[in-house]
Design an enzyme around this catalytic site. Structure first.
Site, PDB file in Angstrom:
ATOM      1  N   TYR A  77     -27.320 -12.005  -1.468  1.00  0.00           N
ATOM      2  CA  TYR A  77     -26.803 -11.941  -0.104  1.00  0.00           C
ATOM      3  C   TYR A  77     -27.310 -13.095   0.768  1.00  0.00           C
ATOM      4  O   TYR A  77     -26.770 -13.329   1.853  1.00  0.00           O
ATOM      5  CB  TYR A  77     -27.199 -10.614   0.561  1.00  0.00           C
ATOM      6  CG  TYR A  77     -26.829  -9.373  -0.198  1.00  0.00           C
ATOM      7  CD1 TYR A  77     -25.811  -9.387  -1.150  1.00  0.00           C
ATOM      8  CD2 TYR A  77     -27.508  -8.179   0.022  1.00  0.00           C
ATOM      9  CE1 TYR A  77     -25.483  -8.233  -1.849  1.00  0.00           C
ATOM     10  CE2 TYR A  77     -27.179  -7.026  -0.679  1.00  0.00           C
ATOM     11  CZ  TYR A  77     -26.172  -7.057  -1.611  1.00  0.00           C
ATOM     12  OH  TYR A  77     -25.853  -5.917  -2.302  1.00  0.00           O
ATOM     13  N   HIS A 135     -30.321  -7.043 -10.283  1.00  0.00           N
ATOM     14  CA  HIS A 135     -29.075  -6.543  -9.709  1.00  0.00           C
ATOM     15  C   HIS A 135     -28.184  -5.899 -10.770  1.00  0.00           C
ATOM     16  O   HIS A 135     -27.542  -4.881 -10.522  1.00  0.00           O
ATOM     17  CB  HIS A 135     -28.324  -7.683  -9.014  1.00  0.00           C
ATOM     18  CG  HIS A 135     -27.584  -7.253  -7.797  1.00  0.00           C
ATOM     19  ND1 HIS A 135     -27.520  -8.002  -6.650  1.00  0.00           N
ATOM     20  CD2 HIS A 135     -26.866  -6.145  -7.538  1.00  0.00           C
ATOM     21  CE1 HIS A 135     -26.798  -7.384  -5.742  1.00  0.00           C
ATOM     22  NE2 HIS A 135     -26.384  -6.250  -6.262  1.00  0.00           N
TER      23      HIS A 135
END
Length: 304
Positions: A77, A135
């Site tokens: 992000y 992730h």
């Protein structure tokens, strides 16, 4: 804020705040604007990042002041500086907060897990991370990634290490190889996709489950669900609050996202009532095994 005890003796708050930048970008710019993709492209080219990062820092700071203590992000992000700024803006002591971040797939492919971690830590302007995960379980790489995470944990830079998007077979592979057992697995969970078997397996192995997309992105199949509507009317709550309470009573940590101050507050107003066993079963019955995100066994890791 209530907390859950992890298998290593540490604790995490029972609810968190997600901070995916693209989500916030779509919310901060009217979704009715048909040129939203152009804004996203401009954001990715860094033309809008200074403006949006400033706004996002303010939103997260408000959330912290409202009572959120678990803040979830990922290196994917690219908002570490924003979260670091939000922590300072909030005025809340760092020791009261639980900051989560994740290893990206690209970092796993390139073997830069350790280097990328310290780059992120510098951007956060923090001395340690409370929870570090990868992730996705990138085939051929996630076991090596776990070993790098273990090193950082053993060196004291991370308080807890965990998994994300792992099926049972991924977890079994980790447990066979690990020196440090994972304390958490973050997976997609909501009433349309309850993942009961995986949750039970994680509990059996002493692994806490955390839910992303916990509100199913306000899917219309839930917005119009009669079971949720009836339970919400009974308790004088919103349907989304009922879903979050369902997560809490299942022992799952939900990580919802919102840019709306009222919604941020409502998401925390779920500790003054309890659902009955029958109501929990009714919500369980909504499940249709509808996955809204990617299946870890059937996705292109190079683009995630």
């Amino acid at each position: 804020m209530q907390e859950l005890l992890l298998s290593n003796g540490n604790k995490l708050p029972v609810i968190g705040l997600g901070t995916d930048d693209v989500f916030y970008l779509r919310k901060l710019i009217s979704c009715k604007n048909r040129k939203i993709d152009r804004y996203i492209q401009a954001y990715n080219r860094h033309l809008l990042k200074p403006i949006l990062k400033y706004q996002l820092a303010g939103i997260i700071a408000k959330a912290i002041k409202t009572g959120y203590r678990l803040i979830d992000t990922s290196s994917a992000y690219d908002n570490e500086e924003c979260i670091g700024k939000a922590i300072k803006l909030s005025g809340i002591n760092r020791k009261e907060l639980y900051i989560t971040t994740r290893v990206t797939n690209q970092q796993q492919y390139s073997g830069t897990v350790r280097q990328s971690f310290f780059e992120a830590l510098k951007k956060f302007d923090l001395d340690y991370i409370d929870l570090y995960m990868f992730h996705w379980p990138v085939p051929g790489h996630y076991l090596d990634t776990w070993k790098e995470m273990e090193r950082l944990y053993e060196e004291g830079y991370i308080k807890n290490i965990g998994l994300a998007n792992c099926h049972q077979h991924h977890i079994r592979e980790i447990l066979k190889e690990c020196r440090v057992r994972p304390v958490l697995n973050q997976i997609e969970v909501h009433p349309l996709f309850t993942q009961k078997n995986l949750i039970e397996y994680c509990k059996h192995e002493g692994i806490q489950v955390e839910a992303y997309t916990p509100l199913a992105r306000n899917d219309e199949r839930l917005r119009h669900n009669r079971i949720l509507r009836a339970i919400a009317e009974k308790y004088g709550k919103t349907m989304l609050q009922i879903i979050l309470r369902w997560h809490i009573e299942n022992g799952v940590i939900p990580v919802p996202r919102s840019t709306n101050t009222k919604r941020l507050r409502q998401n925390l107003e779920i500790f003054d009532f309890s659902l009955t066993p029958n109501e929990m079963s009714q919500i369980d019955s909504i499940n249709i095994n509808s996955r809204l995100r990617y299946d870890p066994d059937n996705c292109d890791y190079t683009i995630l």
